[in-house]
Design a protein around this motif. Sequence first.
Motif, PDB file in Angstrom:
ATOM      1  N   ARG A  31       0.827  -1.203   0.000  1.00 57.86           N
ATOM      2  CA  ARG A  31       0.000   0.000   0.000  1.00 57.86           C
ATOM      3  C   ARG A  31       0.866   1.260   0.000  1.00 57.86           C
ATOM      4  NH1 ARG A  31      -5.250   0.213   1.135  1.00 57.86           N
ATOM      5  NH2 ARG A  31      -4.973   2.104   2.396  1.00 57.86           N
ATOM      6  N   MET A  32       1.974   1.223   0.714  1.00 57.25           N
ATOM      7  CA  MET A  32       2.868   2.381   0.697  1.00 57.25           C
ATOM      8  C   MET A  32       3.527   2.544  -0.669  1.00 57.25           C
ATOM      9  SD  MET A  32       4.678   2.539   4.471  1.00 57.25           S
ATOM     10  CE  MET A  32       5.096   0.802   4.634  1.00 57.25           C
ATOM     11  N   LEU A  33       3.988   1.442  -1.251  1.00 60.29           N
ATOM     12  CA  LEU A  33       4.642   1.515  -2.557  1.00 60.29           C
ATOM     13  C   LEU A  33       3.677   1.988  -3.640  1.00 60.29           C
ATOM     14  CD1 LEU A  33       6.787  -1.747  -2.500  1.00 60.29           C
ATOM     15  CD2 LEU A  33       7.555   0.600  -2.136  1.00 60.29           C
ATOM     16  N   ALA A  34       2.397   1.663  -3.472  1.00 57.49           N
ATOM     17  CA  ALA A  34       1.386   2.068  -4.452  1.00 57.49           C
ATOM     18  C   ALA A  34       0.815   3.453  -4.153  1.00 57.49           C
ATOM     19  CB  ALA A  34       0.263   1.032  -4.490  1.00 57.49           C
ATOM     20  N   LEU A  69       3.031   4.584 -13.481  1.00 57.34           N
ATOM     21  CA  LEU A  69       3.915   3.481 -13.878  1.00 57.34           C
ATOM     22  C   LEU A  69       3.450   2.114 -13.408  1.00 57.34           C
ATOM     23  CD1 LEU A  69       7.427   4.998 -13.037  1.00 57.34           C
ATOM     24  CD2 LEU A  69       6.348   4.839 -15.279  1.00 57.34           C
ATOM     25  N   ILE A  70       2.517   2.091 -12.443  1.00 61.61           N
ATOM     26  CA  ILE A  70       2.241   0.830 -11.744  1.00 61.61           C
ATOM     27  C   ILE A  70       0.845   0.277 -12.037  1.00 61.61           C
ATOM     28  CG2 ILE A  70       3.775   1.484  -9.856  1.00 61.61           C
ATOM     29  CD1 ILE A  70       1.235   2.016  -8.142  1.00 61.61           C
ATOM     30  N   LEU A  97       4.355  -4.018 -11.651  1.00 64.96           N
ATOM     31  CA  LEU A  97       3.087  -4.600 -11.218  1.00 64.96           C
ATOM     32  C   LEU A  97       3.221  -5.143  -9.806  1.00 64.96           C
ATOM     33  CD1 LEU A  97       0.199  -5.463 -12.061  1.00 64.96           C
ATOM     34  CD2 LEU A  97       1.194  -7.596 -12.921  1.00 64.96           C
ATOM     35  N   PHE A  98       2.300  -4.720  -8.927  1.00 63.38           N
ATOM     36  CA  PHE A  98       2.241  -5.242  -7.567  1.00 63.38           C
ATOM     37  C   PHE A  98       1.139  -6.297  -7.495  1.00 63.38           C
ATOM     38  CE2 PHE A  98       3.630  -0.741  -6.788  1.00 63.38           C
ATOM     39  CZ  PHE A  98       4.938  -1.050  -6.448  1.00 63.38           C
ATOM     40  N   LEU A  99       1.500  -7.509  -7.131  1.00 61.47           N
ATOM     41  CA  LEU A  99       0.538  -8.597  -6.974  1.00 61.47           C
ATOM     42  C   LEU A  99       0.532  -8.996  -5.505  1.00 61.47           C
ATOM     43  CD1 LEU A  99       1.378 -10.840 -10.076  1.00 61.47           C
ATOM     44  CD2 LEU A  99      -0.334  -9.025  -9.875  1.00 61.47           C
ATOM     45  N   THR A 118       8.187  -5.663 -14.461  1.00 60.98           N
ATOM     46  CA  THR A 118       8.738  -5.992 -13.147  1.00 60.98           C
ATOM     47  C   THR A 118       7.575  -6.313 -12.215  1.00 60.98           C
ATOM     48  OG1 THR A 118      10.573  -4.469 -13.483  1.00 60.98           O
ATOM     49  CG2 THR A 118      10.131  -5.166 -11.221  1.00 60.98           C
ATOM     50  N   VAL A 119       7.682  -7.408 -11.468  1.00 58.33           N
ATOM     51  CA  VAL A 119       6.599  -7.835 -10.593  1.00 58.33           C
ATOM     52  C   VAL A 119       7.099  -7.938  -9.160  1.00 58.33           C
ATOM     53  CG1 VAL A 119       4.982  -9.705 -10.030  1.00 58.33           C
ATOM     54  CG2 VAL A 119       5.420  -9.105 -12.426  1.00 58.33           C
ATOM     55  N   LEU A 120       6.378  -7.292  -8.247  1.00 56.26           N
ATOM     56  CA  LEU A 120       6.580  -7.529  -6.821  1.00 56.26           C
ATOM     57  C   LEU A 120       5.406  -8.378  -6.357  1.00 56.26           C
ATOM     58  CD1 LEU A 120       7.832  -5.181  -4.058  1.00 56.26           C
ATOM     59  CD2 LEU A 120       5.798  -6.553  -3.655  1.00 56.26           C
ATOM     60  N   LEU A 121       5.712  -9.592  -5.942  1.00 59.79           N
ATOM     61  CA  LEU A 121       4.694 -10.583  -5.598  1.00 59.79           C
ATOM     62  C   LEU A 121       4.752 -10.879  -4.112  1.00 59.79           C
ATOM     63  CD1 LEU A 121       2.744 -13.045  -6.475  1.00 59.79           C
ATOM     64  CD2 LEU A 121       4.850 -14.383  -6.477  1.00 59.79           C
TER      65      LEU A 121
END
Length: 325
Positions: A50-53, A80-81, A159-161, A189-192
């Motif tokens: 939530r902070m990164l987004a 970008l996200i 992308l945040f998953l 790039t994916v942060l999962l």
Amino acid sequence: MSTDNAIEIEGLTKRFGDLVAVDRIDLTARAGTVLGVLGPNGAGKTTMVRMLATLSRPTAGTARVGGYDIVRDAPEVRSLIGLTGQFAGIDELLTGEENLRFIGRLLGMPTRDAKARARELLAQFNLSDAADKAAKAYSGGMRRRLDLAASLVGRPRILFLDEPTTGLDPRARGELWELVRGLVADGTTVLLTTQYLEEADQLAHEIVVIDQGRTIATGTPTQLKSKIGGQTLRIQPEDHGQLDGLRALVAERFPDLDPIVEAGAITVGVNDDGIMPTLAADLRDRGIALTEFHLGLSSLDEVFLTLTGHRTEADDEAQPEEAAK
């Protein structure tokens, strides 16, 4: 920020009163890779996302996404996200195509472009046959695919998953994994974030393990497994009253490791399977009868157990922003 990194975090912290949900986390995600963030419920994964987004301001620390500061440059970060949360954020009364067209229009696309992008994504996610059906008629796996498609309407670079396969059956989970691999192959790039050890092992190029808001380990899956040895020995005595004696024996044989006691069994990482006959003889001499004496390849599950003393399925108390997750 290094041009090789899509995400860089230094000392990121989030407090809710006296509760520290995220505690000075540092991490980097290389561009065009999957960074797995592994941890149990309440570990702080969703709070960090939530902070990164830019949905929640950090209490302390800094983070840059795509080269932009998440506080000072929030609009640029959002451009970008893409974000897919644990629960599908689609309108169940709209059709699959209407959901995607709606997102496109919100992003400022002309009607024609929004429609073309919706149809492109429906085809990519094998949802063309259900394009005109209301989302409420979709299966769980179809809803997750539509939700992921919605996060890609704007062609995000990052992308945040957040636990995207929670509640899916194995087949639907495998289908989503393949979609993620395809996105990364195309440069995303994916942060999962995940609780599933297998998921992190299958998808992540690098893994950050967090527990109670703190980073406790980082590395590739292979590097993390090597922390507890190439193999894992599990020993379960017939009489649970002999656990203390068994642990003392294992500690004697493996003085550099800390055996884990869980569910009436001892687990310890080993690098030399030649110890097995000697250990078996010691157990026999001490009259310790066993129901299990098993040596297998180490998994991320054993890594997490060794690092934290509990498995990812542990019933940890949820953080305020991670309730019921």
